[in-house]
Design a protein around this motif. Structure first.
Motif, short mmCIF file in Angstrom:
data_model
loop_
_atom_site.label_atom_id
_atom_site.label_comp_id
_atom_site.label_asym_id
_atom_site.label_seq_id
_atom_site.Cartn_x
_atom_site.Cartn_y
_atom_site.Cartn_z
N VAL A 74 0.89 -1.21 0.07
CA VAL A 74 -0.21 0.04 -0.16
C VAL A 74 0.78 1.21 -0.02
O VAL A 74 2.01 1.11 0.33
CB VAL A 74 -0.94 -0.01 1.10
N PRO A 75 0.41 2.59 -0.54
CA PRO A 75 1.35 3.61 -0.40
C PRO A 75 1.80 3.79 1.21
O PRO A 75 0.77 3.77 1.92
CB PRO A 75 0.21 4.70 -0.97
N ARG A 76 2.80 4.38 1.29
CA ARG A 76 3.45 4.49 2.66
C ARG A 76 2.81 5.75 3.27
O ARG A 76 2.36 5.62 4.44
CB ARG A 76 4.89 4.60 2.51
N SER A 77 2.73 6.73 2.58
CA SER A 77 2.10 8.09 3.03
C SER A 77 1.22 8.83 1.94
O SER A 77 0.27 9.61 2.43
CB SER A 77 3.59 9.15 3.37
N LEU A 78 1.49 8.64 0.69
CA LEU A 78 0.75 9.44 -0.38
C LEU A 78 -1.00 8.99 -0.36
O LEU A 78 -1.12 7.66 -0.33
CB LEU A 78 1.38 9.24 -1.66
N ALA A 79 -1.65 9.97 -0.44
CA ALA A 79 -3.15 9.83 -0.51
C ALA A 79 -3.27 9.34 -1.89
O ALA A 79 -3.66 10.09 -2.63
CB ALA A 79 -3.99 10.92 0.04
N SER A 80 -3.29 7.95 -2.18
CA SER A 80 -3.43 7.57 -3.66
C SER A 80 -3.86 6.02 -3.36
O SER A 80 -3.52 5.33 -2.64
CB SER A 80 -2.30 7.74 -4.26
N SER A 81 -4.35 5.33 -4.50
CA SER A 81 -4.79 4.18 -4.59
C SER A 81 -3.22 3.37 -5.03
O SER A 81 -2.32 4.05 -5.53
CB SER A 81 -5.78 3.68 -5.74
N MET A 82 -3.03 2.16 -4.64
CA MET A 82 -1.98 1.37 -5.07
C MET A 82 -1.78 1.63 -6.73
O MET A 82 -0.44 1.84 -7.16
CB MET A 82 -1.93 0.01 -4.44
N GLN A 83 -2.86 1.46 -7.18
CA GLN A 83 -2.79 1.53 -8.80
C GLN A 83 -2.14 2.92 -9.20
O GLN A 83 -1.48 2.93 -10.14
CB GLN A 83 -4.06 1.18 -9.27
N GLY A 84 -2.78 3.89 -8.66
CA GLY A 84 -2.31 5.41 -8.94
C GLY A 84 -0.90 5.62 -8.52
O GLY A 84 -0.49 6.23 -9.42
N LEU A 85 -0.43 5.07 -7.35
CA LEU A 85 0.86 5.22 -6.87
C LEU A 85 1.99 4.27 -8.18
O LEU A 85 3.02 5.00 -8.33
CB LEU A 85 1.07 4.74 -5.49
N ARG A 86 1.57 3.08 -8.45
CA ARG A 86 2.25 2.51 -9.06
C ARG A 86 2.37 3.00 -10.67
O ARG A 86 3.57 3.14 -11.16
CB ARG A 86 1.77 1.12 -9.39
N ALA A 87 1.27 3.70 -10.96
CA ALA A 87 1.45 4.41 -12.48
C ALA A 87 2.56 5.45 -12.14
O ALA A 87 3.09 6.16 -13.01
CB ALA A 87 -0.01 4.91 -12.67
N LEU A 88 2.19 6.41 -10.98
CA LEU A 88 3.10 7.34 -10.81
C LEU A 88 4.56 7.11 -10.86
O LEU A 88 5.57 7.67 -11.33
CB LEU A 88 2.67 8.30 -9.37
N ARG A 89 4.85 6.05 -9.88
CA ARG A 89 6.27 5.48 -9.79
C ARG A 89 6.91 5.10 -11.26
O ARG A 89 7.85 5.53 -11.54
CB ARG A 89 6.43 4.61 -8.72
N ALA A 90 6.09 4.27 -11.90
CA ALA A 90 6.49 3.88 -13.27
C ALA A 90 6.71 4.87 -14.15
O ALA A 90 7.76 5.23 -14.82
CB ALA A 90 5.45 3.03 -13.77
N ALA A 91 5.81 6.11 -14.28
CA ALA A 91 6.07 7.39 -15.19
C ALA A 91 7.39 8.12 -14.89
O ALA A 91 8.25 8.49 -15.42
CB ALA A 91 4.89 8.11 -15.05
N ALA A 92 7.46 8.34 -13.43
CA ALA A 92 8.76 8.88 -12.88
C ALA A 92 10.03 7.92 -13.27
O ALA A 92 10.98 8.84 -13.95
CB ALA A 92 8.62 9.01 -11.45
N ILE A 93 10.07 6.83 -13.03
CA ILE A 93 11.06 6.04 -13.31
C ILE A 93 11.60 6.07 -14.80
O ILE A 93 12.78 6.24 -15.59
CB ILE A 93 11.12 4.53 -13.13
N SER A 94 10.59 5.98 -15.63
CA SER A 94 10.77 6.02 -17.26
C SER A 94 11.19 7.13 -17.61
O SER A 94 12.26 7.43 -18.49
CB SER A 94 9.55 5.55 -18.08
N ALA A 95 10.78 8.32 -17.10
CA ALA A 95 11.21 9.71 -17.48
C ALA A 95 12.43 9.94 -17.24
O ALA A 95 13.48 10.68 -17.93
CB ALA A 95 10.25 10.80 -16.86
N ILE A 96 12.98 9.41 -16.10
CA ILE A 96 14.26 9.63 -15.30
C ILE A 96 15.27 9.05 -16.41
O ILE A 96 16.37 9.48 -16.52
CB ILE A 96 14.39 9.15 -14.01
N LEU A 97 14.96 7.69 -16.49
CA LEU A 97 16.03 6.94 -17.43
C LEU A 97 16.05 7.19 -18.69
O LEU A 97 16.95 7.25 -19.38
CB LEU A 97 15.55 5.43 -17.33
#
Length: 437
Positions: A74-97
């Protein structure tokens, strides 16, 4: 060249500290091995990561975090669904790389991160010619548990297709996950052992977290214990989120005559639990929350009691300090399997928490006076081996890129000869292609 390392960081500091040690190793050795300057990024999701420094030219990228929960994360702190957090993390990782274009991407333990968040990014960087490595602890879990985990991410064949190599951070003469089945055949074909990541680990610095006392008071406690003015024994609990049972026994144990007992609970221990332990500690026992130079304390101590996490034991084995390993109970079988494999190899003593109490621990402390542990038979050279493996992978990738360019310089076909007088000459097109590659 740019290097990127990823750790999912749902619990504890182990993944972060392992990748940090790797960063220092490649920053130290890769320039001489490749003739090129090296910088990099460590992608993590624990705010604790930023307490640790990095080599010059390297930096942390901290993602919104996750925490284990029944049935997953589950999200540690962010007010989000796990699906939404996963999408956010995935987008951030892809953009960084995509922006950084690393030549080597090392993923710690979980091949596709949380919920497959890395899958697209891995395909993306491989399309740019980046080499990908899955880094694994030498012990994962029972083979049946790990087999289910490989299947959950699409099977070992899918993982093997996504990674050029698998690096196992251990000594196969102590424990070989390829022979136990934890690393299945498709991955074992790409796997090599590096030795434990023990020797030449980076200095963690010596900065103390204050807890509820002034930092100067804690500094005095540690300096008094570690400078040799008074001998001491040490209990350390890693991150501390699951070390309460061992800590409770440790504060009730009696150190040897003339010794102090320093108990380092870890920064992630619950505050109320930490305060209860401090209140219970006897006059010869000091309880602190955190010390950034745990390896220095381990080396200076007359004896150490610890849990069975990978980094704790990797650092321990670089010393000759006798140790009693009390592996974490429950959650995973990883720590007991590691502790008793190293005990069988003669590197440590090991007991389960069910067989330990304050009297047993006091007796163990008393029996360690003047004893040194011989660990010279264990392969501890992983932090020298990894840069060499990295250099070989990067050289292989560059060779393939050069071969691609060379293919473009073959004699022109009749069709290309017919266009030799056009505005875009062949040398100009080759230069553009070389730049893109």
């Amino acid at each position: 060249m740019r290097i990127a390392l990823f750790s999912h960081d749902s619990l504890g500091l182990g993944h972060i500290r392992r990748n940090r040690a790797l960063a220092f190793a490649v920053a130290r050795d890769l320039p001489a091995l490749t003739g090129r300057e090296v910088s990099g990024l460590l992608i993590a999701s624990s705010p604790e990561a930023t307490r640790f420094d990095l080599p010059d030219g390297w930096d942390w990228v901290i993602l919104p975090g996750v925490t284990p929960a029944p049935g997953g994360y589950v999200p540690r702190s962010l007010a989000s669904s796990m699906q939404g957090l996963r999408a956010l993390r995935a987008a951030a990782i892809s953009a960084i790389l995509d922006q950084q274009r690393p030549e080597l991407f090392i993923v710690d333990r979980h091949p596709f991160g949380i919920g497959g968040e890395l899958a697209e990014a891995i395909d993306q960087v491989r399309g740019h010619g980046c080499r990908t490595v899955l880094g694994l602890r030498e012990v994962l879990d029972t083979p049946s548990v790990i087999a289910a985990e490989w299947e959950k991410v699409g099977g070992s064949a899918r993982v093997a297709e996504s990674f050029d190599e698998v690096w196992i951070y251990g000594d196969p003469d102590v424990y070989d996950p390829r022979s136990t089945g934890e690393v299945p055949a498709a991955l074992a074909a790409k796997a090599m052992t590096t030795g434990y990541l023990s020797q030449d680990r980076p200095d963690d610095g010596g900065v103390l977290a204050a807890g509820t006392e002034a930092a100067s008071d804690l500094t005095a406690d540690v300096e008094s214990a570690g400078t040799g003015t008074q001998p001491f024994v040490l209990t350390c609990l890693g991150g501390g989120s699951d070390g309460g049972s061992l800590a409770s026994i440790a504060v009730d144990a009696e150190p040897p005559d003339g010794h102090r007992h320093l108990v380092v609970t870890g920064p992630q221990m619950d505050t109320e639990e930490f305060e209860r332990l401090r209140a219970r500690a006897g006059a010869a026992t000091t309880v602190i929350r955190h010390c950034d130079d745990i390896p220095g304390l381990v080396a200076a101590a007359d004896a150490v009691v610890c849990m069975g996490g990978y980094n704790t034991l990797a650092e321990l084995m670089a010393t000759d300090t006798p140790a009693l390993v009390v592996p974490r109970k429950g959650h995973r079988a990883e720590q007991p399997r590691r502790a008793f494999a190293l005990a069988a190899a003669g590197a440590v003593d090991a007991l389960t928490i069910d067989n330990l109490d304050a009297d047993v621990l006091s007796e163990w402390f008393a029996g360690q006076g003047g004893r040194l542990a011989d660990r010279s038979h264990i392969d501890l050279t992983g932090l020298s081996t990894v840069p060499r493996l990295a250099a070989e992978l990067i050289a292989e990738a560059r060779s393939e890129r050069h071969a691609t360019v060379a293919d473009l310089t073959t004699e022109p076909t009749p069709a290309t000869a017919a266009t030799a007088g056009t505005t875009t000459s062949f040398p100009t097109a080759l230069e553009e292609t070389s730049h893109a590659v």
